[in-house]
Design an enzyme around this catalytic site. Structure first.
Site, short mmCIF file in Angstrom:
data_model
loop_
_atom_site.label_atom_id
_atom_site.label_comp_id
_atom_site.label_asym_id
_atom_site.label_seq_id
_atom_site.Cartn_x
_atom_site.Cartn_y
_atom_site.Cartn_z
N GLY A 62 0.86 -1.20 0.00
CA GLY A 62 0.00 0.00 0.00
C GLY A 62 0.88 1.23 0.00
O GLY A 62 0.55 2.27 0.57
N ALA B 11 1.74 3.43 -2.08
CA ALA B 11 1.33 4.70 -2.68
C ALA B 11 0.20 5.35 -1.89
O ALA B 11 -0.30 6.42 -2.26
CB ALA B 11 0.87 4.47 -4.12
N GLN C 114 -1.98 6.66 1.82
CA GLN C 114 -1.73 7.76 2.75
C GLN C 114 -0.98 7.35 4.02
O GLN C 114 -0.17 8.13 4.52
CB GLN C 114 -2.99 8.56 3.05
CG GLN C 114 -4.22 7.78 3.44
CD GLN C 114 -5.15 8.63 4.30
OE1 GLN C 114 -4.89 9.80 4.52
NE2 GLN C 114 -6.23 8.04 4.79
N ALA D 249 1.30 4.93 4.24
CA ALA D 249 2.68 4.73 3.81
C ALA D 249 3.40 6.06 3.65
O ALA D 249 4.58 6.18 3.97
CB ALA D 249 2.71 3.94 2.50
N VAL E 211 -1.46 -3.93 9.11
CA VAL E 211 -2.17 -2.69 9.43
C VAL E 211 -3.50 -2.64 8.69
O VAL E 211 -4.51 -2.19 9.22
CB VAL E 211 -1.29 -1.46 9.04
CG1 VAL E 211 -2.04 -0.16 9.25
CG2 VAL E 211 0.02 -1.46 9.83
N ASP F 260 -4.79 2.41 18.70
CA ASP F 260 -5.82 2.46 19.75
C ASP F 260 -5.16 2.69 21.11
O ASP F 260 -5.65 3.45 21.94
CB ASP F 260 -6.62 1.15 19.74
CG ASP F 260 -7.13 0.84 18.35
OD1 ASP F 260 -7.98 1.59 17.86
OD2 ASP F 260 -6.64 -0.12 17.73
N HIS G 206 -9.16 -4.90 16.41
CA HIS G 206 -9.05 -3.49 16.02
C HIS G 206 -10.35 -3.12 15.31
O HIS G 206 -10.44 -3.08 14.08
CB HIS G 206 -7.85 -3.25 15.10
CG HIS G 206 -7.88 -1.88 14.49
ND1 HIS G 206 -7.70 -0.75 15.24
CD2 HIS G 206 -8.12 -1.47 13.23
CE1 HIS G 206 -7.83 0.31 14.45
NE2 HIS G 206 -8.09 -0.10 13.23
P1 NAI Z 1 -5.09 4.23 1.14
O1 NAI Z 1 -6.33 3.87 0.39
O2 NAI Z 1 -4.60 5.63 1.14
O3 NAI Z 1 -3.89 3.32 0.61
C1 NAI Z 1 -4.03 1.95 0.43
C2 NAI Z 1 -3.07 1.55 -0.67
O4 NAI Z 1 -3.09 0.13 -0.75
C3 NAI Z 1 -3.46 2.09 -2.05
O5 NAI Z 1 -2.35 2.73 -2.64
C4 NAI Z 1 -3.86 0.83 -2.80
O6 NAI Z 1 -3.59 0.90 -4.18
C5 NAI Z 1 -2.98 -0.20 -2.10
N1 NAI Z 1 -3.39 -1.59 -2.32
C6 NAI Z 1 -4.63 -2.10 -2.52
N2 NAI Z 1 -4.57 -3.40 -2.76
C7 NAI Z 1 -3.26 -3.75 -2.69
C8 NAI Z 1 -2.56 -4.96 -2.87
N3 NAI Z 1 -3.20 -6.10 -3.16
N4 NAI Z 1 -1.22 -4.96 -2.74
C9 NAI Z 1 -0.56 -3.82 -2.46
N5 NAI Z 1 -1.17 -2.62 -2.31
C10 NAI Z 1 -2.50 -2.60 -2.41
O7 NAI Z 1 -5.33 3.66 2.62
P2 NAI Z 1 -4.58 4.04 3.97
O8 NAI Z 1 -5.25 5.20 4.58
O9 NAI Z 1 -3.13 4.09 3.73
O10 NAI Z 1 -4.99 2.78 4.86
C11 NAI Z 1 -4.53 1.49 4.55
C12 NAI Z 1 -5.23 0.46 5.41
O11 NAI Z 1 -4.92 0.66 6.79
C13 NAI Z 1 -6.76 0.47 5.32
O12 NAI Z 1 -7.19 -0.89 5.29
C14 NAI Z 1 -7.18 1.08 6.63
O13 NAI Z 1 -8.47 0.66 7.01
C15 NAI Z 1 -6.11 0.53 7.55
N6 NAI Z 1 -5.94 1.23 8.82
C16 NAI Z 1 -5.63 0.47 9.92
C17 NAI Z 1 -5.42 1.04 11.14
C18 NAI Z 1 -5.10 0.20 12.34
O14 NAI Z 1 -5.04 0.77 13.43
N7 NAI Z 1 -4.88 -1.11 12.24
C19 NAI Z 1 -5.52 2.50 11.31
C20 NAI Z 1 -5.81 3.22 10.11
C21 NAI Z 1 -6.02 2.59 8.90
#
Ligand code: NAI
Length: 328
Positions: free
Chosen positions: A11, A13, A15, A17, A129, A159, A187
């Site tokens: 992921g 690319a 936010q 990351a 994550v 959290d 989570h």
């Molecule tokens: P985002 O949508 O900005 O970035 C996600 C990236 O993952 C995108 O660039 C997308 O193209 C890529 N992606 C999708 N499928 C993929 C694959 N098969 N292989 C590699 N890359 C892939 O999302 P953001 O904000 O960076 O969040 C990412 C994840 O983290 C979400 O699932 C979100 O729910 C989760 N998250 C978890 C938290 C926790 O405390 N555990 C806290 C905040 C977010």
């Protein structure tokens, strides 16, 4: 100087990351003496965006950062990986049921588990994550049978950090004066943020707060719903704080916890505290020499027991759904 280690961020690319990569390149996670090669995995349509991220990484001009490989190929990304941040996941789209989200994501984590199994180091530390993080970690580990189960963890550190910050604000102290707040379970909104064993300047938090209703209702719900509150305000999910938490989680796993400090991590349940086995459940842990141990023998009140049961039940349901997607 040590040999560089390969660190994967999926992921890449996205936010989270975007905030995480700087911490890694600056040495805040693996230490100021550990050079790294970054392996950045995303999907093919994101490769152009990822090139921009690579340019920015170059422009950081940081000496610990050796090679950077942007790729859409899991085999290339996970080759000889020593640590992996599995951030990439399918985001929830409008009208999507929780089940649809789970179904899309467990498939991604199956593929990445298989790639880890084939290409990564057998001592790779994997932090999941991407949501649903606990169940994704379970699936990923299942498809990487040659890597020990304890090398897969899910992130509940955000959290924990939120809970610590909320208690510090309530008690009017600096955030680092609050220790050993626990996040139990998933989570998700069923998580149980537990301040009953926490301390403030070495004294019990419950006595300092002196308001059980606030702790069991207001504090609890604020932490459970904090992610949704950030989305409502920012129109995007937590990213800077999630990236910081991912760095905190991996740094403590890599370097160890300080004496007397616990951190919360989603790990494969061994049945501690009566939690069912074979789910990835967040427990308080201490870490030494890269290995975590679940903190044992904490008293569990009836109130806490009901919360632990509820979040464990949700994780068992997620596991059943995941299996029905992968092994119909
Ligand atoms: P985002 O949508 O900005 O970035 C996600 C990236 O993952 C995108 O660039 C997308 O193209 C890529 N992606 C999708 N499928 C993929 C694959 N098969 N292989 C590699 N890359 C892939 O999302 P953001 O904000 O960076 O969040 C990412 C994840 O983290 C979400 O699932 C979100 O729910 C989760 N998250 C978890 C938290 C926790 O405390 N555990 C806290 C905040 C977010």
């Amino acid at each position: 100087m040590a040999e560089p280690i390969n660190v994967v961020v999926t992921g890449a690319a996205g936010q989270i990351a975007y905030s995480l990569l700087y911490q890694l390149a600056a040495g805040s996670v693996f230490g100021p003496d550990q050079p790294i090669n970054l392996r950045l995995l995303d999907i093919p349509v994101m490769m152009e965006v990822l090139q921009g991220v690579v340019m920015e990484l170059e422009d950081l001009a940081l000496p610990l950062l050796k090679e950077v490989l942007p790729t859409a190929d899991p085999a290339a990304a996970f080759k000889d990986a020593a640590a992996a941040f599995l951030v990439g996941a399918m985001p929830r789209k409008q009208g999507m049921e929780r089940k649809d989200l789970l179904s899309a994501n467990v498939k991604i984590f199956k593929v990445q588990g298989e790639a880890l199994d084939k290409y990564a180091r057998k001592d790779v530390k994997v932090l999941v994550v991407g949501n649903p993080a606990n169940t994704n970690a379970l699936i990923c580990s299942h498809y990487a049978p040659s890597i020990p189960k304890e090398n897969f963890t899910a992130m509940t550190r955000l959290d924990q950090n939120r809970a610590q910050a909320a208690l510090a604000a309530r008690l009017g102290v600096q955030v680092d004066k609050i220790l050993n707040v626990i996040i139990w379970g998933n989570h998700s909104s069923t998580q149980f943020p537990d301040a009953s064993h926490a301390t403030v300047n070495g004294k019990p938090v419950p006595a300092a707060v002196n308001d059980d209703t606030w702790l069991n209702e207001v504090f609890l719900e604020t932490i459970q719903k904090r992610g949704a509150a950030v989305i409502a305000a920012r129109k995007m999910s937590s990213a800077m704080s999630a990236a910081k938490a991912a760095g905190d989680h991996m740094r403590d796993w890599w370097m160890g916890t300080k004496p007397g400090h616990w951190v919360s991590m989603g790990v494969l349940s061994d049945g501690s505290y009566g939690v069912p086995k074979d789910i990835v459940f967040s427990f308080p842990v201490t870490i030494k020499d890269g290995k975590f141990n679940i903190v044992q023998n904490l008293p569990v009140s009836d109130f806490a027991r009901s919360k632990l049961n509820a979040t464990a039940k949700e994780l068992e349901e997620e596991r059943t759904e995941a299996h029905s997607v992968l092994m119909p």
